[in-house]
Design a protein around this motif. Sequence first.
Motif, PDB file in Angstrom:
ATOM      1  N   ILE A 193      46.703  37.260  22.117  1.00  0.00           N
ATOM      2  CA  ILE A 193      46.223  38.077  23.445  1.00  0.00           C
ATOM      3  C   ILE A 193      44.892  38.275  23.376  1.00  0.00           C
ATOM      4  CG2 ILE A 193      46.576  40.415  24.700  1.00  0.00           C
ATOM      5  CD1 ILE A 193      49.369  40.473  23.696  1.00  0.00           C
ATOM      6  N   PHE A 194      44.368  38.860  22.444  1.00  0.00           N
ATOM      7  CA  PHE A 194      43.098  39.529  22.317  1.00  0.00           C
ATOM      8  C   PHE A 194      42.059  38.522  21.631  1.00  0.00           C
ATOM      9  CE2 PHE A 194      45.638  43.346  22.304  1.00  0.00           C
ATOM     10  CZ  PHE A 194      45.576  43.759  23.628  1.00  0.00           C
ATOM     11  N   GLY A 195      42.626  37.759  20.499  1.00  0.00           N
ATOM     12  CA  GLY A 195      41.553  37.144  19.735  1.00  0.00           C
ATOM     13  C   GLY A 195      40.450  38.074  19.156  1.00  0.00           C
ATOM     14  N   HIS A 196      40.877  39.138  18.666  1.00  0.00           N
ATOM     15  CA  HIS A 196      40.042  40.083  18.172  1.00  0.00           C
ATOM     16  C   HIS A 196      39.797  39.669  16.609  1.00  0.00           C
ATOM     17  CE1 HIS A 196      44.402  41.237  17.491  1.00  0.00           C
ATOM     18  NE2 HIS A 196      43.973  41.825  16.369  1.00  0.00           N
ATOM     19  N   GLN A 197      38.891  40.249  15.889  1.00  0.00           N
ATOM     20  CA  GLN A 197      38.328  40.025  14.478  1.00  0.00           C
ATOM     21  C   GLN A 197      38.908  41.129  13.785  1.00  0.00           C
ATOM     22  OE1 GLN A 197      36.200  40.037  17.139  1.00  0.00           O
ATOM     23  NE2 GLN A 197      36.083  38.070  17.595  1.00  0.00           N
ATOM     24  N   ARG A 198      39.116  42.201  14.093  1.00  0.00           N
ATOM     25  CA  ARG A 198      39.395  43.532  13.288  1.00  0.00           C
ATOM     26  C   ARG A 198      40.826  44.385  13.757  1.00  0.00           C
ATOM     27  NH1 ARG A 198      33.389  45.653  13.564  1.00  0.00           N
ATOM     28  NH2 ARG A 198      32.424  43.931  12.313  1.00  0.00           N
ATOM     29  N   LEU A 199      41.498  44.965  12.908  1.00  0.00           N
ATOM     30  CA  LEU A 199      42.341  45.874  13.345  1.00  0.00           C
ATOM     31  C   LEU A 199      42.109  47.092  12.265  1.00  0.00           C
ATOM     32  CD1 LEU A 199      45.346  46.503  14.497  1.00  0.00           C
ATOM     33  CD2 LEU A 199      46.255  45.600  12.427  1.00  0.00           C
ATOM     34  N   LEU A 200      42.240  48.258  13.076  1.00  0.00           N
ATOM     35  CA  LEU A 200      42.025  49.346  12.434  1.00  0.00           C
ATOM     36  C   LEU A 200      43.403  50.118  12.621  1.00  0.00           C
ATOM     37  CD1 LEU A 200      39.365  52.118  12.315  1.00  0.00           C
ATOM     38  CD2 LEU A 200      41.672  52.771  12.977  1.00  0.00           C
ATOM     39  N   LEU A 201      44.283  50.127  11.691  1.00  0.00           N
ATOM     40  CA  LEU A 201      45.544  50.715  11.631  1.00  0.00           C
ATOM     41  C   LEU A 201      45.468  52.136  11.156  1.00  0.00           C
ATOM     42  CD1 LEU A 201      48.417  49.755  12.557  1.00  0.00           C
ATOM     43  CD2 LEU A 201      48.753  49.007  10.404  1.00  0.00           C
ATOM     44  N   GLN A 202      45.712  53.122  11.639  1.00  0.00           N
ATOM     45  CA  GLN A 202      45.922  54.532  11.464  1.00  0.00           C
ATOM     46  C   GLN A 202      47.228  54.607  10.620  1.00  0.00           C
ATOM     47  OE1 GLN A 202      44.841  57.613  13.943  1.00  0.00           O
ATOM     48  NE2 GLN A 202      45.368  59.311  12.391  1.00  0.00           N
ATOM     49  N   LEU A 203      47.231  54.441   9.593  1.00  0.00           N
ATOM     50  CA  LEU A 203      48.621  54.896   8.883  1.00  0.00           C
ATOM     51  C   LEU A 203      49.115  56.091   8.850  1.00  0.00           C
ATOM     52  CD1 LEU A 203      48.335  52.370   5.876  1.00  0.00           C
ATOM     53  CD2 LEU A 203      49.602  51.966   7.763  1.00  0.00           C
ATOM     54  N   GLY A 204      50.174  56.427   9.294  1.00  0.00           N
ATOM     55  CA  GLY A 204      50.926  57.904   9.083  1.00  0.00           C
ATOM     56  C   GLY A 204      50.058  59.020  10.045  1.00  0.00           C
TER      57      GLY A 204
END
Length: 166
Positions: free
Chosen positions: A120-131
Motif C-alpha cells: 500500500i505505502f512502499g514505506h521504508q520504516r516501521l515503528l511498532l510500539q510493542l505492548g
Amino acid sequence: ESVVRAATLGLPLALAIIGGMPERFAPFVELYRETARRVGRDPATLPISINSHGFIGDDPRQTANDYFPAFAQVMNKIGRERGWPPITRQQFEGAITLRGSDFVGSPDQIVEKILFQHEIFGHQRLLLQLGVGTIPHVKMMRAIELFGTRVAPAVRAALGLDKAAS
C-alpha cells in the motif's frame, strides 16, 4: 497540511495508524510523494514510516488474549479523555486482522501484515510500539526476540533488502 509541509521541507513522513483500515492513509502518502515531486524533490529520497501498536507471540490466540486487557485499559483511558467510546473485544479482533491497524499475532502474521502494508505505502520504516499497557516482562522480551529473529529477517528477505546488506 502537515503532509504537504513535510514534503515541501524534505522531511520524512511518519504516519501513525492506530485505528481503522490502513488503506485509508494511502492518499496521505500519495499527496506526500506528489508534493515532493512538485517542489523538485525526489520522493525516493524521503523516508516514510508507518507507526502502529502491536505485540508478537508464538501462539496467535494466546498473544491476542495476553495483549487485549492491557491495550484496552490504556486505550479506554485515552478514549475517555478524548471522548471516544470504550474499545470492545470485537473491535480489537477486527484491528488485528490483515486489514486492521494493529500488528498482533504470530511472527508469520506480522510479516504478512508488514508486507501487505508495504504494498500500500512502499514505506521504508516501521515503528511498532510493542505492548501498549502492562505486559509481563518475559512476554515482552519474547516479542522483541521474535521481532528481531523472525519478523525482521523475513521482511528483509521478502523485500530483497538482505542482499543489500551483504
